[in-house]
Design an enzyme around this catalytic site. Structure first.
Site, PDB file in Angstrom:
ATOM      1  N   SER A  30      38.471  38.089  47.292  1.00 24.17           N
ATOM      2  CA  SER A  30      38.175  39.093  48.320  1.00 24.17           C
ATOM      3  C   SER A  30      39.152  38.960  49.481  1.00 24.17           C
ATOM      4  O   SER A  30      39.332  37.868  50.028  1.00 24.17           O
ATOM      5  CB  SER A  30      36.752  38.918  48.838  1.00 24.17           C
ATOM      6  OG  SER A  30      35.818  39.134  47.818  1.00 24.17           O
ATOM      7  N   HIS A  32      35.088  42.018  53.602  1.00 21.02           N
ATOM      8  CA  HIS A  32      33.630  42.166  53.668  1.00 21.02           C
ATOM      9  C   HIS A  32      33.096  41.071  54.589  1.00 21.02           C
ATOM     10  O   HIS A  32      33.796  40.098  54.881  1.00 21.02           O
ATOM     11  CB  HIS A  32      32.984  42.084  52.287  1.00 21.02           C
ATOM     12  CG  HIS A  32      33.198  40.766  51.589  1.00 21.02           C
ATOM     13  ND1 HIS A  32      32.586  39.590  51.989  1.00 21.02           N
ATOM     14  CD2 HIS A  32      33.965  40.425  50.527  1.00 21.02           C
ATOM     15  CE1 HIS A  32      32.954  38.597  51.204  1.00 21.02           C
ATOM     16  NE2 HIS A  32      33.804  39.081  50.305  1.00 21.02           N
ATOM     17  N   ASP A  87      46.745  44.138  34.782  1.00 25.08           N
ATOM     18  CA  ASP A  87      47.779  43.144  34.508  1.00 25.08           C
ATOM     19  C   ASP A  87      47.323  42.174  33.421  1.00 25.08           C
ATOM     20  O   ASP A  87      46.299  41.496  33.571  1.00 25.08           O
ATOM     21  CB  ASP A  87      48.096  42.374  35.786  1.00 25.08           C
ATOM     22  CG  ASP A  87      49.388  41.601  35.690  1.00 25.08           C
ATOM     23  OD1 ASP A  87      49.406  40.602  34.942  1.00 25.08           O
ATOM     24  OD2 ASP A  87      50.358  41.983  36.354  1.00 25.08           O
TER      25      ASP A  87
END
Length: 396
Positions: free
Chosen positions: A355, A213, A340
């Protein structure tokens, strides 16, 4: 009798029209270019009730027909063979300087003990604008702007700003404060720094992609227009676990600000891109992986590679919950959920700083983590890898 016939016709045609409308919308949302590793065009992305056929005299152009009859959209299929990338997952330090200066706030000025509105605001300068020039003189950083304003002999100035990719000229009337100096009345910013995650490095070109992003300003949420930027060594020093309503965060530091590992070239909706000095900055003994384009991705089990402590990158289980239609690049291509137990225990799911963590399915890089849902820290978004590869100029 006629009413009954019309009623029956309506009952039959209404569902058909709705199906045709929905199929048409889905077709329109298909991107103009589809990337694939396959030797033939993959029809799995084409909605039911439509067909895909090659256009004559062009090996790469195809046409989608509604119900196999009505032409709706043409698209290009780019075959990308033998593309392999080194997966990232390691943290990186990011330091960037803007082209021009970013307007992040307004400042009132005081004249004769009375506060007056910002001259810049009155002149039409908006938060998120990037100031490029004043009276034709280039503004490279905050100090440049201060010096230019101080040196003004007249109150009226011409300000060139960049707004929504458009250059605009604003006429601003400066005002003098009690010290006799002209004031523009703006808070500005010319740089930012932080920690993110590397997604991939191409061995041959040494091009990289990270974050998934854009780097945005924390006050205006506007993307930075990068003049130059550096990739630095970094280390995680603290982890704040994500909770419902409060996103977690990886807190890191630059371990060596004097050693630049790479240069950032662009900041786009798909992440940051540039080149690195050496693929060895990954430091995770990773081996090249093939790329999986969107036609190969399925909803279901997958993994991410990410770093949450000093032990470095590790694989964690996730689930791709939903694949989203995207005609243009953007960081919200798929919905993902962390499954997980180790990662859930330590982080609560996805946290800020993760990110760019590569998403792996069937031993292929298929995307990267981009966002977390504030009220569901185990759930977030990912981006299709092809958007990042395109902006990295690895594929066309």
């Amino acid at each position: 009798m006629k009413k009954k016939i019309l009623s029956v016709i309506s009952l039959i045609t209404a569902p058909i029209l709705i199906l045709v409308l929905m199929t048409t919308i889905n077709i329109i949302n298909i991107p103009n270019i589809i990337y694939t590793n396959k030797d033939i065009a993959v029809s799995s992305m084409i909605p039911r009730g439509s067909t895909l056929s090659r256009i004559k005299d062009d090996q790469n152009k195809y046409q989608i027909k509604l119900l196999g009859v009505i032409p709706v959209k043409s698209l290009e299929v780019q075959k990308v063979k033998d593309l392999e990338l080194y997966p990232g997952g390691n943290t990186i330090g990011v330091r960037v300087s803007t082209q021009g200066v970013l307007v992040v706030g307004y400042s009132e000025i005081e004249i004769n003990n009375q506060k007056q509105e910002s001259p810049g605001k009155l002149g039409g300068i908006e938060l998120g604008d990037t100031i490029l020039k004043i009276n034709g003189e280039e503004v490279q950083n905050c100090q440049d702007l201060i010096n230019i304003i101080k040196g003004c002999n007249e109150s009226k100035i011409s300000v060139e700003v960049l707004r929504d990719n458009e250059n605009l000229i604003k006429e601003v009337e400066l005002k003098k404060e009690g010290n006799g100096e002209y004031k523009l009345g703006l808070w500005i910013r010319d740089s930012t720094a932080g920690v993110g995650t590397m997604t991939f490095i191409d061995k041959e070109s040494k091009k990289f992609g990270a974050l998934g992003h854009p780097i945005t300003d924390c006050d205006t949420n506007q993307p930075f227009l990068i003049k130059h930027g550096d990739i630095l060594q970094s280390s995680i020093i603290n982890l704040r676990r994500g909770e419902k309503g409060s996103p977690g965060e990886l807190q890191g530091i630059f371990t060596n600000e004097n050693e630049v590992n790479g240069k950032i070239k662009t900041n786009t909706q798909s992440g940051i891109f540039g080149t690195v000095k050496d693929v060895n900055i990954l430091k995770n003994n990773s081996k090249p992986m093939k790329v999986g384009f969107r036609n190969e991705i399925t909803e279901g089990k997958a993994k991410i590679i990410t770093t949450i402590d000093e032990k470095g990158p590790k694989e964690y289980d996730i689930e791709i919950v939903k694949l989203l239609d995207q005609e243009t690049p953007g960081p919200k291509s798929m919905v993902i959920k962390v499954t997980d137990p180790v990662l859930l225990e330590k982080t609560g799911g996805i946290v800020q700083g993760m990110s760019g963590s590569p998403i792996i399915q069937n031993e292929k890089i298929v995307g990267a983590v981009t966002h977390v849902l504030i009220n569901k820290p185990d759930t977030g978004y990912g981006i299709y890898i092809e958007w990042m590869l395109k902006d990295a100029e690895i594929i066309k």
